[in-house]
Scaffold this motif. Structure first.
Motif, PDB file in Angstrom:
ATOM      1  N   LEU A 101       0.822  -1.207   0.000  1.00  0.00           N
ATOM      2  CA  LEU A 101       0.000   0.000   0.000  1.00  0.00           C
ATOM      3  C   LEU A 101       0.858   1.260   0.000  1.00  0.00           C
ATOM      4  CD1 LEU A 101      -2.710  -1.130   2.577  1.00  0.00           C
ATOM      5  CD2 LEU A 101      -2.831  -1.225   0.081  1.00  0.00           C
ATOM      6  N   TRP A 102       1.936   1.232   0.755  1.00  0.00           N
ATOM      7  CA  TRP A 102       2.828   2.393   0.827  1.00  0.00           C
ATOM      8  C   TRP A 102       3.432   2.696  -0.536  1.00  0.00           C
ATOM      9  CZ3 TRP A 102       8.236   2.934   0.271  1.00  0.00           C
ATOM     10  CH2 TRP A 102       8.740   4.164   0.680  1.00  0.00           C
ATOM     11  N   ARG A 103       3.899   1.671  -1.238  1.00  0.00           N
ATOM     12  CA  ARG A 103       4.496   1.861  -2.559  1.00  0.00           C
ATOM     13  C   ARG A 103       3.468   2.340  -3.589  1.00  0.00           C
ATOM     14  NH1 ARG A 103       9.562   0.072  -3.693  1.00  0.00           N
ATOM     15  NH2 ARG A 103      10.661  -1.042  -2.023  1.00  0.00           N
ATOM     16  N   CYS A 104       2.211   1.978  -3.362  1.00  0.00           N
ATOM     17  CA  CYS A 104       1.153   2.384  -4.296  1.00  0.00           C
ATOM     18  C   CYS A 104       0.480   3.689  -3.887  1.00  0.00           C
ATOM     19  CB  CYS A 104       0.093   1.289  -4.385  1.00  0.00           C
ATOM     20  SG  CYS A 104       0.715  -0.292  -4.946  1.00  0.00           S
ATOM     21  N   ASP A 105       0.911   4.238  -2.746  1.00  0.00           N
ATOM     22  CA  ASP A 105       0.311   5.458  -2.206  1.00  0.00           C
ATOM     23  C   ASP A 105      -1.187   5.268  -1.968  1.00  0.00           C
ATOM     24  OD1 ASP A 105       0.315   8.066  -1.236  1.00  0.00           O
ATOM     25  OD2 ASP A 105      -0.102   8.947  -3.208  1.00  0.00           O
ATOM     26  N   VAL A 106      -1.514   4.156  -1.317  1.00  0.00           N
ATOM     27  CA  VAL A 106      -2.893   3.854  -0.938  1.00  0.00           C
ATOM     28  C   VAL A 106      -2.990   3.849   0.585  1.00  0.00           C
ATOM     29  CG1 VAL A 106      -4.732   2.119  -0.947  1.00  0.00           C
ATOM     30  CG2 VAL A 106      -3.377   2.504  -3.014  1.00  0.00           C
ATOM     31  N   LEU A 111      -8.446  -0.622   2.834  1.00  0.00           N
ATOM     32  CA  LEU A 111      -8.643  -2.067   3.010  1.00  0.00           C
ATOM     33  C   LEU A 111     -10.037  -2.341   3.559  1.00  0.00           C
ATOM     34  CD1 LEU A 111      -5.282  -3.237   4.629  1.00  0.00           C
ATOM     35  CD2 LEU A 111      -6.109  -3.866   2.363  1.00  0.00           C
ATOM     36  N   GLN A 112     -10.750  -3.263   2.927  1.00  0.00           N
ATOM     37  CA  GLN A 112     -12.096  -3.596   3.380  1.00  0.00           C
ATOM     38  C   GLN A 112     -12.186  -4.986   4.001  1.00  0.00           C
ATOM     39  OE1 GLN A 112     -15.170  -2.674   0.450  1.00  0.00           O
ATOM     40  NE2 GLN A 112     -14.020  -0.917  -0.296  1.00  0.00           N
ATOM     41  N   CYS A 113     -11.054  -5.646   4.183  1.00  0.00           N
ATOM     42  CA  CYS A 113     -11.100  -6.921   4.910  1.00  0.00           C
ATOM     43  C   CYS A 113     -11.318  -6.629   6.394  1.00  0.00           C
ATOM     44  CB  CYS A 113      -9.821  -7.726   4.697  1.00  0.00           C
ATOM     45  SG  CYS A 113      -8.270  -6.834   4.991  1.00  0.00           S
ATOM     46  N   PRO A 114     -11.870  -7.588   7.150  1.00  0.00           N
ATOM     47  CA  PRO A 114     -12.203  -7.336   8.553  1.00  0.00           C
ATOM     48  C   PRO A 114     -10.963  -7.126   9.426  1.00  0.00           C
ATOM     49  CG  PRO A 114     -13.361  -9.277   7.705  1.00  0.00           C
ATOM     50  CD  PRO A 114     -12.312  -8.917   6.697  1.00  0.00           C
ATOM     51  N   MET A 134      -5.087  -6.286  -4.813  1.00  0.00           N
ATOM     52  CA  MET A 134      -6.207  -5.821  -5.629  1.00  0.00           C
ATOM     53  C   MET A 134      -6.269  -4.299  -5.654  1.00  0.00           C
ATOM     54  SD  MET A 134      -9.113  -8.621  -4.569  1.00  0.00           S
ATOM     55  CE  MET A 134      -8.970 -10.325  -5.143  1.00  0.00           C
ATOM     56  N   LEU A 135      -5.995  -3.669  -4.524  1.00  0.00           N
ATOM     57  CA  LEU A 135      -5.969  -2.205  -4.483  1.00  0.00           C
ATOM     58  C   LEU A 135      -4.832  -1.657  -5.341  1.00  0.00           C
ATOM     59  CD1 LEU A 135      -6.741  -1.652  -0.701  1.00  0.00           C
ATOM     60  CD2 LEU A 135      -8.178  -0.910  -2.619  1.00  0.00           C
ATOM     61  N   ALA A 136      -3.699  -2.370  -5.370  1.00  0.00           N
ATOM     62  CA  ALA A 136      -2.580  -1.938  -6.205  1.00  0.00           C
ATOM     63  C   ALA A 136      -2.960  -1.968  -7.681  1.00  0.00           C
ATOM     64  CB  ALA A 136      -1.368  -2.834  -5.951  1.00  0.00           C
ATOM     65  N   VAL A 137      -3.675  -3.016  -8.100  1.00  0.00           N
ATOM     66  CA  VAL A 137      -4.134  -3.101  -9.485  1.00  0.00           C
ATOM     67  C   VAL A 137      -5.085  -1.943  -9.800  1.00  0.00           C
ATOM     68  CG1 VAL A 137      -5.449  -4.468 -11.156  1.00  0.00           C
ATOM     69  CG2 VAL A 137      -3.840  -5.598  -9.617  1.00  0.00           C
ATOM     70  N   CYS A 138      -6.005  -1.676  -8.866  1.00  0.00           N
ATOM     71  CA  CYS A 138      -6.943  -0.562  -9.061  1.00  0.00           C
ATOM     72  C   CYS A 138      -6.198   0.755  -9.218  1.00  0.00           C
ATOM     73  CB  CYS A 138      -7.914  -0.474  -7.886  1.00  0.00           C
ATOM     74  SG  CYS A 138      -9.070  -1.858  -7.746  1.00  0.00           S
ATOM     75  N   LYS A 139      -5.190   0.971  -8.391  1.00  0.00           N
ATOM     76  CA  LYS A 139      -4.412   2.215  -8.455  1.00  0.00           C
ATOM     77  C   LYS A 139      -3.683   2.326  -9.793  1.00  0.00           C
ATOM     78  CE  LYS A 139      -2.646   5.822  -6.150  1.00  0.00           C
ATOM     79  NZ  LYS A 139      -3.429   6.870  -5.471  1.00  0.00           N
ATOM     80  N   GLN A 140      -3.078   1.220 -10.232  1.00  0.00           N
ATOM     81  CA  GLN A 140      -2.321   1.230 -11.471  1.00  0.00           C
ATOM     82  C   GLN A 140      -3.219   1.443 -12.689  1.00  0.00           C
ATOM     83  OE1 GLN A 140      -1.860  -1.358 -14.074  1.00  0.00           O
ATOM     84  NE2 GLN A 140      -0.180  -0.258 -15.058  1.00  0.00           N
ATOM     85  N   LEU A 145     -11.116   2.803  -5.945  1.00  0.00           N
ATOM     86  CA  LEU A 145     -10.756   1.933  -4.825  1.00  0.00           C
ATOM     87  C   LEU A 145     -11.993   1.508  -4.042  1.00  0.00           C
ATOM     88  CD1 LEU A 145      -7.571   3.730  -3.408  1.00  0.00           C
ATOM     89  CD2 LEU A 145      -7.749   2.077  -5.274  1.00  0.00           C
ATOM     90  N   ASP A 146     -13.056   2.244  -4.189  1.00  0.00           N
ATOM     91  CA  ASP A 146     -14.296   1.907  -3.494  1.00  0.00           C
ATOM     92  C   ASP A 146     -14.957   0.705  -4.180  1.00  0.00           C
ATOM     93  OD1 ASP A 146     -13.976   4.054  -1.762  1.00  0.00           O
ATOM     94  OD2 ASP A 146     -15.080   5.428  -3.070  1.00  0.00           O
ATOM     95  N   GLY A 147     -15.494  -0.173  -3.363  1.00  0.00           N
ATOM     96  CA  GLY A 147     -16.252  -1.296  -3.901  1.00  0.00           C
ATOM     97  C   GLY A 147     -15.418  -2.319  -4.635  1.00  0.00           C
ATOM     98  N   TYR A 148     -14.095  -2.361  -4.362  1.00  0.00           N
ATOM     99  CA  TYR A 148     -13.237  -3.292  -5.096  1.00  0.00           C
ATOM    100  C   TYR A 148     -13.562  -4.760  -4.806  1.00  0.00           C
ATOM    101  CZ  TYR A 148     -10.472  -4.153  -0.839  1.00  0.00           C
ATOM    102  OH  TYR A 148     -10.069  -4.523   0.418  1.00  0.00           O
ATOM    103  N   MET A 149     -14.314  -5.025  -3.742  1.00  0.00           N
ATOM    104  CA  MET A 149     -14.671  -6.405  -3.411  1.00  0.00           C
ATOM    105  C   MET A 149     -15.912  -6.891  -4.165  1.00  0.00           C
ATOM    106  SD  MET A 149     -13.942  -6.819   0.666  1.00  0.00           S
ATOM    107  CE  MET A 149     -15.445  -5.969   1.137  1.00  0.00           C
ATOM    108  N   GLN A 150     -16.645  -5.992  -4.771  1.00  0.00           N
ATOM    109  CA  GLN A 150     -17.887  -6.368  -5.426  1.00  0.00           C
ATOM    110  C   GLN A 150     -17.629  -7.096  -6.745  1.00  0.00           C
ATOM    111  OE1 GLN A 150     -20.742  -6.059  -3.751  1.00  0.00           O
ATOM    112  NE2 GLN A 150     -19.378  -5.262  -2.134  1.00  0.00           N
ATOM    113  N   ARG A 151     -18.491  -8.059  -7.046  1.00  0.00           N
ATOM    114  CA  ARG A 151     -18.316  -8.858  -8.265  1.00  0.00           C
ATOM    115  C   ARG A 151     -18.318  -8.009  -9.518  1.00  0.00           C
ATOM    116  NH1 ARG A 151     -23.076 -13.196  -6.662  1.00  0.00           N
ATOM    117  NH2 ARG A 151     -22.332 -13.621  -4.542  1.00  0.00           N
ATOM    118  N   SER A 152     -19.041  -6.881  -9.491  1.00  0.00           N
ATOM    119  CA  SER A 152     -19.157  -6.020 -10.664  1.00  0.00           C
ATOM    120  C   SER A 152     -17.968  -5.076 -10.852  1.00  0.00           C
ATOM    121  CB  SER A 152     -20.435  -5.180 -10.571  1.00  0.00           C
ATOM    122  OG  SER A 152     -20.422  -4.391  -9.379  1.00  0.00           O
ATOM    123  N   HIS A 153     -17.052  -5.029  -9.860  1.00  0.00           N
ATOM    124  CA  HIS A 153     -15.907  -4.124  -9.953  1.00  0.00           C
ATOM    125  C   HIS A 153     -14.927  -4.643 -11.010  1.00  0.00           C
ATOM    126  CE1 HIS A 153     -12.285  -1.870  -8.872  1.00  0.00           C
ATOM    127  NE2 HIS A 153     -13.089  -1.024  -8.236  1.00  0.00           N
TER     128      HIS A 153
END
Length: 317
Positions: A101-106, A111-114, A134-140, A145-153
């Motif tokens: 996350l630090w390298r991706c500036d996130v 993080l939405q895991c519990p 997954m957040l790194a892929v979204c950033k790239q 970054l919102d809703g990255y866990m949803q099947r439609s993302h």
């Protein structure tokens, strides 16, 4: 997916013996496949459908290796290993997930895991590496970054498409449910799981080779000290890739041989799946006698007065 088929055979029985007397019994399905998806051997039903759970993580990591995300953010094989892991939440493992996350500036707040019981941050969750990847892929990719866990993302659609491509099926045919961490997991036949691990270790894909290298070079990231996956990969020194899933799922691939094994204990027992895995690795000759002895002492001798015995054999097809 649970229909009777021509490959079905007797299940393996895993017995806990207390001073030689059977105290508990578990039933286990198991299958071995090659990279073409051919069933080589089975016990029980190779077409049994069950959720692959965290055994999917090396293939979810393909969204990272296949998009240039690793190189874009200068991520290392240790970072890739924690993305594939179900870690124990040690300080070292938690820091590795944070490093992504630090390298991706996130912000870790993304993080939405519990947050695990007794912990103060989702970074300590055993799936935090997967989520960070997954957040790194979204950033790239410039995806939300919102809703990255949803099947439609888009990131979940990317994951599904890569796995579907490996199995030679349309992604929309997957039966999907949310894993305990909130990210989608898939209902698969055991033979499909074994085939995925055969493909992972076949040496025919550079991006999968990098995943294999990360897992086998940094096995301490994958589970933790004395964890089955970590110990097996440490002992076999790059010859096997191992990834556990919840509810009695265990998958193993033989590197450069393009063969995979998938195990499912009917009642979800960890001790049954680990004992079965050791038993099958011995039966197939995938581990040396010294490795077999070490694993048997750890996973088939749970107490001073108890031992675990696996009854039955894989039927060769």
């Amino acid at each position: 997916m649970n229909r009777t088929n021509r490959h079905a055979s007797s299940l393996l029985k895993v017995q806990l013996l207390r001073e030689g007397i059977v105290e508990s019994t578990h039933e286990v399905h198991a299958v071995a496949c090659d990279a073409r998806g051919r069933v080589l051997a089975s016990a029980g039903d190779p077409e049994l459908g069950t959720f692959i759970r965290s055994s999917l993580k090396p293939f979810q990591a393909m969204s990272v290796t296949g998009t240039g995300t690793l190189d874009h953010f200068n991520l290392t094989d240790r970072d890739l290993a924690i993305i594939c892991s179900s870690h124990h939440g040690s300080i070292e493992q938690t820091r590795q997930a944070f490093n992504i996350l630090w390298r991706c500036d996130v912000d870790p707040a993304a993080l939405q895991c519990p947050v695990p019981p007794g912990k103060t941050t989702p970074l300590a969750h055993n799936c935090s590496g997967k989520h960070a990847g997954m957040l790194a892929v979204c950033k790239q990719k410039g995806w939300s970054l919102d809703g990255y866990m949803q099947r439609s993302h888009p990131v979940q659609k990317l994951v599904a498409s890569r796995i579907a491509e490996l199995l030679g099926m349309p992604a929309d045919e997957f039966i999907c449910a949310h894993d305990s961490c909130g990210v989608p997991t898939y209902l698969m036949q055991l033979s499909q799981m074994a085939t995925l691990f055969a493909k992972l270790t076949s040496g025919k894909s550079l991006e999968m080779e990098r995943i294999v290298r990360a897992m086998t070079h940094h096995p301490e990231m994958i589970s933790g000290p004395e964890g089955f996956d970590t110990l097996l990969m440490q002992l076999t020194e790059g010859e096997l890739v191992s990834k556990a899933g919840a509810e009695g799922v265990q998958c193993i691939g033989r590197v450069r041989e393009g063969m995979g094994i998938a195990v499912k204990s009917v009642d979800g027992s960890k001790r049954a799946k680990y004992a079965t895995a050791v038993y099958l690795l011995k039966q197939f000759g995938w581990i040396t006698p010294d490795v077999s002895e070490t694993l048997s002492d750890k996973f088939m001798m749970p107490g001073r007065y108890t031992r675990i015995e696996v009854v039955g054999e894989m039927s060769m097809i």
